[in-house]
Design a protein around this motif. Structure first.
Motif, PDB file in Angstrom:
ATOM      1  N   GLY A  60      -0.981   4.887  -2.117  1.00 38.84           N
ATOM      2  CA  GLY A  60      -0.176   4.750  -3.319  1.00 38.84           C
ATOM      3  C   GLY A  60       0.114   3.059  -3.472  1.00 38.84           C
ATOM      4  N   ALA A  61       0.508   2.706  -2.369  1.00 30.96           N
ATOM      5  CA  ALA A  61       0.931   1.190  -2.428  1.00 30.96           C
ATOM      6  C   ALA A  61      -0.444   0.419  -2.749  1.00 30.96           C
ATOM      7  N   TYR A  62      -1.447   0.805  -2.220  1.00 34.26           N
ATOM      8  CA  TYR A  62      -2.581  -0.329  -2.719  1.00 34.26           C
ATOM      9  C   TYR A  62      -3.005   0.058  -4.203  1.00 34.26           C
ATOM     10  N   ILE A  63      -2.988   1.146  -4.667  1.00 31.77           N
ATOM     11  CA  ILE A  63      -3.547   1.835  -6.132  1.00 31.77           C
ATOM     12  C   ILE A  63      -2.360   0.767  -6.953  1.00 31.77           C
ATOM     13  N   GLY A  64      -1.006   1.193  -6.576  1.00 35.14           N
ATOM     14  CA  GLY A  64       0.218   0.408  -7.417  1.00 35.14           C
ATOM     15  C   GLY A  64      -0.081  -0.820  -7.426  1.00 35.14           C
ATOM     16  N   ALA A  65      -0.312  -1.577  -6.428  1.00 38.30           N
ATOM     17  CA  ALA A  65      -0.160  -2.927  -6.139  1.00 38.30           C
ATOM     18  C   ALA A  65      -1.555  -3.915  -7.045  1.00 38.30           C
ATOM     19  N   ILE A  66      -2.812  -3.156  -6.776  1.00 40.35           N
ATOM     20  CA  ILE A  66      -4.106  -3.905  -7.396  1.00 40.35           C
ATOM     21  C   ILE A  66      -4.356  -3.338  -8.760  1.00 40.35           C
ATOM     22  N   GLY A  67      -4.129  -1.980  -9.096  1.00 41.39           N
ATOM     23  CA  GLY A  67      -4.727  -1.721 -10.239  1.00 41.39           C
ATOM     24  C   GLY A  67      -3.784  -2.269 -11.406  1.00 41.39           C
ATOM     25  N   PRO A  68      -2.508  -2.255 -11.659  1.00 39.51           N
ATOM     26  CA  PRO A  68      -1.931  -2.681 -12.848  1.00 39.51           C
ATOM     27  C   PRO A  68      -1.956  -4.237 -12.826  1.00 39.51           C
ATOM     28  N   ALA A  69      -1.729  -4.802 -11.605  1.00 45.14           N
ATOM     29  CA  ALA A  69      -1.824  -6.253 -11.614  1.00 45.14           C
ATOM     30  C   ALA A  69      -3.184  -6.873 -12.095  1.00 45.14           C
ATOM     31  N   LEU A  70      -4.236  -6.126 -11.788  1.00 40.57           N
ATOM     32  CA  LEU A  70      -5.414  -6.431 -12.562  1.00 40.57           C
ATOM     33  C   LEU A  70      -5.355  -6.293 -14.040  1.00 40.57           C
ATOM     34  N   ALA A  71      -4.744  -5.154 -14.449  1.00 40.49           N
ATOM     35  CA  ALA A  71      -4.578  -5.121 -15.862  1.00 40.49           C
ATOM     36  C   ALA A  71      -3.722  -6.228 -16.440  1.00 40.49           C
ATOM     37  N   ASP A  72      -2.637  -6.662 -15.902  1.00 41.74           N
ATOM     38  CA  ASP A  72      -1.827  -7.644 -16.481  1.00 41.74           C
ATOM     39  C   ASP A  72      -2.839  -8.976 -16.496  1.00 41.74           C
ATOM     40  N   LEU A  73      -3.601  -9.411 -15.517  1.00 46.03           N
ATOM     41  CA  LEU A  73      -4.602 -10.180 -15.535  1.00 46.03           C
ATOM     42  C   LEU A  73      -5.487 -10.211 -16.608  1.00 46.03           C
ATOM     43  N   PHE A  74      -6.147  -8.980 -16.773  1.00 45.79           N
ATOM     44  CA  PHE A  74      -7.332  -8.932 -17.757  1.00 45.79           C
ATOM     45  C   PHE A  74      -6.686  -8.957 -19.112  1.00 45.79           C
ATOM     46  N   VAL A  81       1.601 -10.800 -13.160  1.00 47.49           N
ATOM     47  CA  VAL A  81       0.574 -10.295 -12.189  1.00 47.49           C
ATOM     48  C   VAL A  81       1.406 -10.236 -10.651  1.00 47.49           C
ATOM     49  N   PRO A  82       2.099 -11.277 -10.288  1.00 46.10           N
ATOM     50  CA  PRO A  82       2.764 -11.078  -8.970  1.00 46.10           C
ATOM     51  C   PRO A  82       3.978 -10.101  -8.820  1.00 46.10           C
ATOM     52  N   ILE A  83       4.540 -10.168 -10.315  1.00 51.86           N
ATOM     53  CA  ILE A  83       5.716  -9.225 -10.236  1.00 51.86           C
ATOM     54  C   ILE A  83       5.048  -7.914 -10.087  1.00 51.86           C
ATOM     55  N   THR A  84       4.378  -7.516 -11.129  1.00 50.61           N
ATOM     56  CA  THR A  84       3.708  -6.040 -10.935  1.00 50.61           C
ATOM     57  C   THR A  84       3.209  -6.045  -9.601  1.00 50.61           C
ATOM     58  N   PHE A  85       2.325  -6.522  -8.922  1.00 54.00           N
ATOM     59  CA  PHE A  85       1.779  -6.511  -7.542  1.00 54.00           C
ATOM     60  C   PHE A  85       2.806  -5.985  -6.756  1.00 54.00           C
ATOM     61  N   VAL A  86       3.977  -6.726  -6.749  1.00 53.27           N
ATOM     62  CA  VAL A  86       4.974  -6.258  -5.815  1.00 53.27           C
ATOM     63  C   VAL A  86       6.022  -5.084  -6.301  1.00 53.27           C
ATOM     64  N   VAL A  87       6.124  -4.920  -7.556  1.00 54.09           N
ATOM     65  CA  VAL A  87       6.783  -3.688  -8.367  1.00 54.09           C
ATOM     66  C   VAL A  87       6.230  -2.452  -7.794  1.00 54.09           C
ATOM     67  N   LYS A  88       5.283  -2.369  -8.391  1.00 52.79           N
ATOM     68  CA  LYS A  88       3.996  -1.446  -8.427  1.00 52.79           C
ATOM     69  C   LYS A  88       3.496  -0.810  -7.295  1.00 52.79           C
ATOM     70  N   GLY A  89       3.365  -1.818  -6.204  1.00 55.96           N
ATOM     71  CA  GLY A  89       2.990  -1.672  -4.723  1.00 55.96           C
ATOM     72  C   GLY A  89       4.273  -0.896  -4.098  1.00 55.96           C
ATOM     73  N   ILE A  90       5.491  -1.484  -4.409  1.00 56.42           N
ATOM     74  CA  ILE A  90       6.628  -0.781  -3.702  1.00 56.42           C
ATOM     75  C   ILE A  90       6.782   0.525  -4.391  1.00 56.42           C
ATOM     76  N   GLU A  91       6.503   0.623  -5.772  1.00 56.30           N
ATOM     77  CA  GLU A  91       6.624   2.012  -6.296  1.00 56.30           C
ATOM     78  C   GLU A  91       5.685   3.123  -5.740  1.00 56.30           C
ATOM     79  N   GLY A  92       4.571   2.865  -5.684  1.00 60.13           N
ATOM     80  CA  GLY A  92       3.514   3.721  -4.879  1.00 60.13           C
ATOM     81  C   GLY A  92       3.949   4.047  -3.473  1.00 60.13           C
ATOM     82  N   TYR A  93       4.397   3.014  -2.732  1.00 57.80           N
ATOM     83  CA  TYR A  93       4.707   3.108  -1.167  1.00 57.80           C
ATOM     84  C   TYR A  93       5.924   4.051  -1.167  1.00 57.80           C
ATOM     85  N   LEU A  94       6.910   3.761  -2.003  1.00 54.71           N
ATOM     86  CA  LEU A  94       8.253   4.660  -1.847  1.00 54.71           C
ATOM     87  C   LEU A  94       8.042   6.248  -2.351  1.00 54.71           C
ATOM     88  N   VAL A  95       7.154   6.245  -3.481  1.00 59.14           N
ATOM     89  CA  VAL A  95       6.730   7.738  -3.760  1.00 59.14           C
ATOM     90  C   VAL A  95       6.253   8.653  -2.708  1.00 59.14           C
TER      91      VAL A  95
END
Length: 165
Positions: A60-74, A81-95
């Motif tokens: 969940g953390a890997y998918i959350g951090a990398i996928g949406p951060a790539l979307a922001d970049l693209f 990108v760094p905000i999304t990487f951290v927030v979405k990574g934490i989201e996946g980890y905590l879920v």
């Protein structure tokens, strides 16, 4: 024995890569720019939450951090990108962490925690990176995004849990 471990590791790596790509694409292709904030609405969190429920906190953390951060970049939202990487990574980890007893109630609580991370994480980051006005303006959009993601994730969880056993 070595062959079985390698095969399992390879399968996990491939599945993680596919889900990262799916999170990237779902984030990009459900993007709705919102006037007044510097970001956009999307439902890419569905992939993060569902993956974390079914695969656990590490994935969940890997998918959350990398996928949406790539979307922001693209999509040209490099500042996020760094905000999304951290927030979405934490989201996946905590879920994945909160979901502990494999019940629907536990899944609902876990995804709600993930939704809170979305709203709080982006509020804090936008407050310091942009200004309080931008952070406050983003709360409604992020709350709607979180609620929709929780609902859709719970539907997918119910369907996939039955199919996957």
């Amino acid at each position: 024995m070595q062959h079985v471990q390698t095969r399992s590791t390879t399968s996990a790596l491939v599945l993680t890569a596919v889900l990262i790509a799916l999170a990237t694409l779902l984030t990009m292709y459900t993007k709705i720019p919102v006037p007044g904030i510097r970001g956009y609405f999307n439902v890419g969190d569905v992939v993060i939450m569902t993956s974390a429920l079914l695969l656990g906190r590490k994935y969940g953390a890997y998918i959350g951090a990398i996928g949406p951060a790539l979307a922001d970049l693209f999509l040209g939202y490099a500042v996020f990108v760094p905000i999304t990487f951290v927030v979405k990574g934490i989201e996946g980890y905590l879920v994945g962490t909160v979901y502990n007893n494999k019940t629907t109630t536990s899944a609902l609580v876990a995804t709600i925690v993930g939704g809170i991370v979305i709203v709080a994480g982006y509020f804090i980051a936008e407050y310091f990176v942009f200004d309080p006005g931008v952070a406050i303006a983003g709360v409604l959009t992020n709350t709607i995004q979180a609620i929709m993601s929780v609902i859709i994730s719970m539907i997918l969880y119910a369907i996939l849990r039955k199919r996957l056993g």
